[in-house]
Motif scaffolding. Structure first.
Motif, PDB file in Angstrom:
ATOM      1  N   GLU A 182       0.832  -1.194   0.000  1.00  0.00           N
ATOM      2  CA  GLU A 182       0.000   0.000   0.000  1.00  0.00           C
ATOM      3  C   GLU A 182       0.868   1.244   0.000  1.00  0.00           C
ATOM      4  O   GLU A 182       1.988   1.229   0.513  1.00  0.00           O
ATOM      5  CB  GLU A 182      -0.908   0.035   1.236  1.00  0.00           C
ATOM      6  N   GLY A 183       0.297   2.317  -0.539  1.00  0.00           N
ATOM      7  CA  GLY A 183       0.975   3.593  -0.513  1.00  0.00           C
ATOM      8  C   GLY A 183       0.559   4.413   0.692  1.00  0.00           C
ATOM      9  O   GLY A 183       0.273   3.876   1.764  1.00  0.00           O
ATOM     10  N   TYR A 200       9.283  -1.332  -6.805  1.00  0.00           N
ATOM     11  CA  TYR A 200       8.654  -1.099  -5.503  1.00  0.00           C
ATOM     12  C   TYR A 200       8.926   0.328  -5.009  1.00  0.00           C
ATOM     13  O   TYR A 200       8.005   1.059  -4.623  1.00  0.00           O
ATOM     14  CB  TYR A 200       9.208  -2.133  -4.525  1.00  0.00           C
ATOM     15  N   GLU A 201      10.182   0.754  -5.059  1.00  0.00           N
ATOM     16  CA  GLU A 201      10.533   2.088  -4.571  1.00  0.00           C
ATOM     17  C   GLU A 201       9.895   3.175  -5.424  1.00  0.00           C
ATOM     18  O   GLU A 201       9.395   4.181  -4.892  1.00  0.00           O
ATOM     19  CB  GLU A 201      12.052   2.241  -4.546  1.00  0.00           C
ATOM     20  N   ALA A 202       9.896   2.983  -6.745  1.00  0.00           N
ATOM     21  CA  ALA A 202       9.325   3.997  -7.639  1.00  0.00           C
ATOM     22  C   ALA A 202       7.811   4.110  -7.448  1.00  0.00           C
ATOM     23  O   ALA A 202       7.258   5.218  -7.402  1.00  0.00           O
ATOM     24  CB  ALA A 202       9.654   3.645  -9.087  1.00  0.00           C
ATOM     25  N   LYS A 203       7.127   2.971  -7.348  1.00  0.00           N
ATOM     26  CA  LYS A 203       5.675   3.011  -7.181  1.00  0.00           C
ATOM     27  C   LYS A 203       5.286   3.583  -5.821  1.00  0.00           C
ATOM     28  O   LYS A 203       4.261   4.259  -5.694  1.00  0.00           O
ATOM     29  CB  LYS A 203       5.090   1.615  -7.364  1.00  0.00           C
ATOM     30  N   LEU A 204       6.102   3.310  -4.781  1.00  0.00           N
ATOM     31  CA  LEU A 204       5.835   3.913  -3.489  1.00  0.00           C
ATOM     32  C   LEU A 204       5.929   5.433  -3.560  1.00  0.00           C
ATOM     33  O   LEU A 204       5.099   6.151  -2.991  1.00  0.00           O
ATOM     34  CB  LEU A 204       6.819   3.383  -2.437  1.00  0.00           C
ATOM     35  N   LYS A 205       6.929   5.927  -4.260  1.00  0.00           N
ATOM     36  CA  LYS A 205       7.073   7.386  -4.352  1.00  0.00           C
ATOM     37  C   LYS A 205       5.893   7.995  -5.102  1.00  0.00           C
ATOM     38  O   LYS A 205       5.404   9.071  -4.733  1.00  0.00           O
ATOM     39  CB  LYS A 205       8.396   7.741  -5.022  1.00  0.00           C
ATOM     40  N   ARG A 206       5.418   7.290  -6.154  1.00  0.00           N
ATOM     41  CA  ARG A 206       4.227   7.790  -6.853  1.00  0.00           C
ATOM     42  C   ARG A 206       3.000   7.721  -5.949  1.00  0.00           C
ATOM     43  O   ARG A 206       2.055   8.497  -6.125  1.00  0.00           O
ATOM     44  CB  ARG A 206       3.988   6.985  -8.131  1.00  0.00           C
ATOM     45  N   ALA A 207       3.053   6.818  -4.980  1.00  0.00           N
ATOM     46  CA  ALA A 207       1.945   6.680  -4.027  1.00  0.00           C
ATOM     47  C   ALA A 207       2.197   7.498  -2.763  1.00  0.00           C
ATOM     48  O   ALA A 207       1.637   7.217  -1.704  1.00  0.00           O
ATOM     49  CB  ALA A 207       1.739   5.211  -3.676  1.00  0.00           C
ATOM     50  N   ARG A 216      14.030  11.191   3.582  1.00  0.00           N
ATOM     51  CA  ARG A 216      12.984  11.999   4.229  1.00  0.00           C
ATOM     52  C   ARG A 216      13.606  13.064   5.125  1.00  0.00           C
ATOM     53  O   ARG A 216      13.183  14.222   5.123  1.00  0.00           O
ATOM     54  CB  ARG A 216      12.050  11.102   5.057  1.00  0.00           C
ATOM     55  N   ALA A 217      14.629  12.684   5.900  1.00  0.00           N
ATOM     56  CA  ALA A 217      15.286  13.648   6.784  1.00  0.00           C
ATOM     57  C   ALA A 217      15.938  14.773   5.974  1.00  0.00           C
ATOM     58  O   ALA A 217      15.835  15.954   6.339  1.00  0.00           O
ATOM     59  CB  ALA A 217      16.327  12.940   7.648  1.00  0.00           C
ATOM     60  N   GLU A 250       5.553   9.599   6.203  1.00  0.00           N
ATOM     61  CA  GLU A 250       5.977   8.903   4.984  1.00  0.00           C
ATOM     62  C   GLU A 250       6.101   9.875   3.813  1.00  0.00           C
ATOM     63  O   GLU A 250       6.844   9.602   2.861  1.00  0.00           O
ATOM     64  CB  GLU A 250       4.982   7.800   4.638  1.00  0.00           C
ATOM     65  N   TRP A 251       5.401  10.998   3.910  1.00  0.00           N
ATOM     66  CA  TRP A 251       5.472  12.016   2.852  1.00  0.00           C
ATOM     67  C   TRP A 251       5.590  13.374   3.542  1.00  0.00           C
ATOM     68  O   TRP A 251       4.593  14.031   3.831  1.00  0.00           O
ATOM     69  CB  TRP A 251       4.224  11.952   1.968  1.00  0.00           C
TER      70      TRP A 251
END
Length: 740
Positions: A182-183, A200-207, A216-217, A250-251
């Motif tokens: 899930e995103g 996985y990493e690319a789709k998470l960022k789009r999500a 993130r830091a 997460e965002w």
């Protein structure tokens, strides 16, 4: 070769646990895979508030087939022994072979374990890791037996090869592994499938999920500093808070708000602490250093660009700061209204606060620290009256409302209150600085009054716990005594004063010694009263722990126990100091040359001499001179044992036969007064330089001169010359104790 991708998706994981959890997942899985016979090229773990992710690349597709020869019982052994061996190997007797051994023939079993496919091994390892995960705290939910820090919702586990991705079949308490995740909870709900780590990493960022906590830091810090810079302000750096906030989102969406004008007069430290501890806000200061704004980090983008979020945060922050302002104003009223006894209400309250069950109340402890600080003061060039006054007031703020709400502000608030009460600047500074140093990177106070109080505070703690046999062990130090000992060492070294540490330790132990005597008397009186049928006269031991009279401190009446505990504590300081110098590169044997463990032991001189000698021995001159010294010492020792006499009457220059002898004689005559003067003035590098000047003439002497000459007069004079070499070097230290 395959790549393995694992994601454990759950409800929000506490930020303080995430990084450790990611490392534990990596350790548990990679160790399990290796034990299962698989190898891999590399692994990396990530964490967000809702997921732990592990990516392993270069994983072998199966474990190798292995063969093991296992020795069994002797031929002719009892049948039960043979049956047990067969059961352990899974073989029958006709599959065993007979082999010769040192004690006769024995049965041997050759056990072949066929290789296993990677998916089966991965499934076993991951299930074991999940079920045995070392969370500091965990919970159960629903009707299952699985424990996790928060409810575990899904498991992604795929092996990626060139021909595609394969789901590793796994079922843990009804949670079946798959290839979906899930995103972001709010901005990109719903599940999606992935085919590899990059996918996985690319789709998470789009999500709307940034997988890397470091990314993130970095994003938070860059955006925060940019917004502050645009407003002509500066964000107060706080690495710990940045890491924590990066674990809450997460965002990350950075928002900057203003602090209400009613609260800008609060001390900056109060503002910063309140915002950090309660709201996880970053502080933003203007060019004059005053905190005027805050940075908060939201976990989502909004249509109003965060206006509603900022309004809510401002409302909560105002309530928090209103409390802080109330505490601040109440405490200031006490500090300003009490005259010379302004701290009396707080100090009286500390009489009801137990420092330790065996060591009395905080108020009694303050009495002891004040008396000890007065004794230490002359040794560190502090005014005794100011040192005692500072020690009596240094912990008064522990009873203040502000410190009750924010314990991390203890000391700092004491400084503010002492300043408001009109105390001397040295007294106010000591309130804050006497806790330092708290760690190896903490600043060490240099003001004499602060040094006196800091030493008294730490030595009282050490002496008390030493007296009650609460010493630190190899694995446990609940009272932070190692930190206190290192603090004393750093204070002594920083002050560069001659401090009679042994005598001060004895003085610090005197109140505890007297208290032990009183407790013994009370116990005896209780026994006698019970025998006579009288009421028990016992009183509270915490009330009898009093400071010792000044006369007893000047001429302490030391018990044998006091002396033994003092020596034990000195030895503890020795070990801590040795370890600290070892980290600097000072050799153990060099340090031990100067430590004598006596009352007169001076850490400053000890360390200065050890550092100077260590630096000298690391040079070519030092190494070569040590070789010459050892040679001289060995020849001299052998000659004295052989002849039964001591060659220590001094060489005579007129008996020298060679230029090398005369040159060495002159060099020693020149070096000796220089070394004496340097040691007297405690200029140890100069003493080492004078010693280094002997290197060349000593080398030349041994190359050109035969010590054991045929002529008795020459031999005796040359042996006396060796004695001069040894005695001159020994002025620095007993170099015979230096290891080769």
């Amino acid at each position: 070769m395959s790549d393995l991708l694992i994601e454990l998706f759950s409800e929000e994981i506490p930020a303080r646990m995430q990084r450790r959890a990611a490392d534990d997942l990596k350790r548990l899985v990679t160790d399990g895979l290796v034990e299962g016979g698989l190898t891999y090229a590399g692994a990396i773990a990530h964490c967000t508030p809702r997921r732990l992710t592990l990516s392993i690349h270069g994983l072998t597709d199966e474990s190798p087939t292995t063969t093991e020869d296992r020795k069994g019982p002797k031929v002719g052994a009892p049948e039960k022994a043979l049956d047990g061996f067969l059961r352990s190997t899974g073989l029958t007797q006709d599959q065993l072979v007979v082999a010769d051994d040192k004690k006769g023939q024995v049965y041997m079993a050759r056990i072949t374990k066929p290789g296993r496919a990677a998916p089966a091994i991965v499934a076993e390892v991951l299930e074991a890791a999940v079920r045995g995960f070392p969370w500091p705290k965990s919970m159960r939910w629903g009707t299952g037996s699985l424990k996790w820090v928060r409810p575990l919702r899904s498991i992604l586990c795929i092996l990626v090869r060139e021909d595609g991705a394969e789901i590793v079949p796994l079922d843990i308490d009804g949670i079946v592994s798959g290839d979906t995740t899930e995103g972001h909870r709010f901005m990109a709900p719903g599940r999606f499938a992935v085919k590899s780590f990059d996918d996985y990493e690319a789709k998470l960022k789009r999500a709307k999920v940034v997988l890397s906590s470091e990314e993130r830091a970095d994003a938070i810090w860059q955006d925060a500093t940019n917004q502050a810079f645009a407003a002509g302000l500066e964000v107060v750096e706080d690495k710990g808070l940045l890491d924590e906030v990066a674990g809450l989102v997460e965002w990350p969406v950075v928002l900057m708000g203003e602090i209400g004008a009613d609260y800008l007069d609060l001390p900056s430290e109060v503002l910063q602490t309140s915002m950090k501890e309660h709201q996880k806000f970053f502080s933003v200061r203007n060019k004059s250093g005053k905190i005027v704004c805050f940075i908060t980090v939201a976990n989502r983008e909004t249509a109003d660009h965060g206006a509603t979020i900022l309004a809510g945060n401002n409302k909560v922050l105002s309530a928090r700061l209103a409390d802080a302002k109330f505490f601040w104003e109440n405490d200031l009223r006490i500090a300003k209204a009490g005259g010379d006894d302004w701290a009396a209400p707080w100090l009286d309250a500390l009489g009801n606060v137990t420092f330790h069950a065996k060591l009395g109340s905080q108020a009694k402890r303050i009495d002891r620290i004040a008396a000890l600080a007065r004794e230490i003061a002359p040794a560190v060039d502090a005014d005794p009256d100011l040192a005692e006054r500072a020690a009596r007031l240094a912990k008064a703020d522990l009873s203040s409302e502000m410190v009750y709400e924010f314990p991390e502000l203890q000391g700092l608030m004491g400084r503010y209150y002492a300043q408001a009460a009109g105390e001397a600047p040295e007294v106010a500074a000591a309130a804050q600085e006497h806790y330092s140093p708290l760690g190896p990177s903490d600043d060490v106070p240099t003001a004499p009054v602060s040094v006196a109080v800091a030493l008294a505070d730490k030595l009282d703690t050490l002496a008390g716990f030493w007296w009650e046999n609460e010493k630190p062990t190899g694995s446990k130090d609940p009272f932070a005594l190692r930190r206190a000992a290192l603090g004393v060492i750093r204070l002594v070294l920083q002050s560069e004063q001659s401090l009679p540490l042994g005598r001060i330790i004895s003085s610090a132990m005197l109140p505890f010694e007297e208290n032990a005597r009183k407790r013994s008397r009370i116990a005896l009186q209780s026994v006698l009263a019970a025998a006579d049928g009288l009421p028990d006269p016992k009183s509270d031991p915490l009330d009898i722990l009093e400071p010792v009279d000044k006369k007893d401190r000047i001429e302490p009446r030391l018990s044998e126990e006091n002396i033994l505990l003092r020596e034990s504590l000195l030895a503890y300081f020795h070990d801590r100091l040795k370890g600290q110098l070892r980290e600097e590169g000072v050799r153990y044997d060099v340090f031990d040359l100067f430590f004598d463990g006596t009352l007169s032991m001076d850490f400053s001189k000890l360390v200065a001499r050890a550092r100077a000698l260590n630096a000298f021995l690391a040079t070519d001159n030092g190494e070569n001179l040590m070789q010459g010294y050892r040679r001289a010492k060995n020849i001299l020792t052998q000659a004295e044992e052989q002849d039964g006499v001591e060659y220590s009457y001094g060489a005579e220059r007129k008996l020298a036969e060679t230029d090398e002898e005369r040159a060495l004689f002159d060099a020693i005559e020149a070096a000796r007064p220089r070394i004496d003067a340097a040691l007297a003035s405690e200029d140890y590098p100069v003493a080492m330089t004078a010693l280094a000047d002997l290197r060349a003439p000593v080398d030349a002497f041994f190359e050109a001169v035969q010590v054991n000459a045929d002529t008795p007069i020459l031999r005796r004079n040359r042996l006396n010359m060796l004695s001069e070499i040894v005695r001159t070097c020994t002025k620095i230290a007993d170099l015979s104790r230096i290891s080769a």
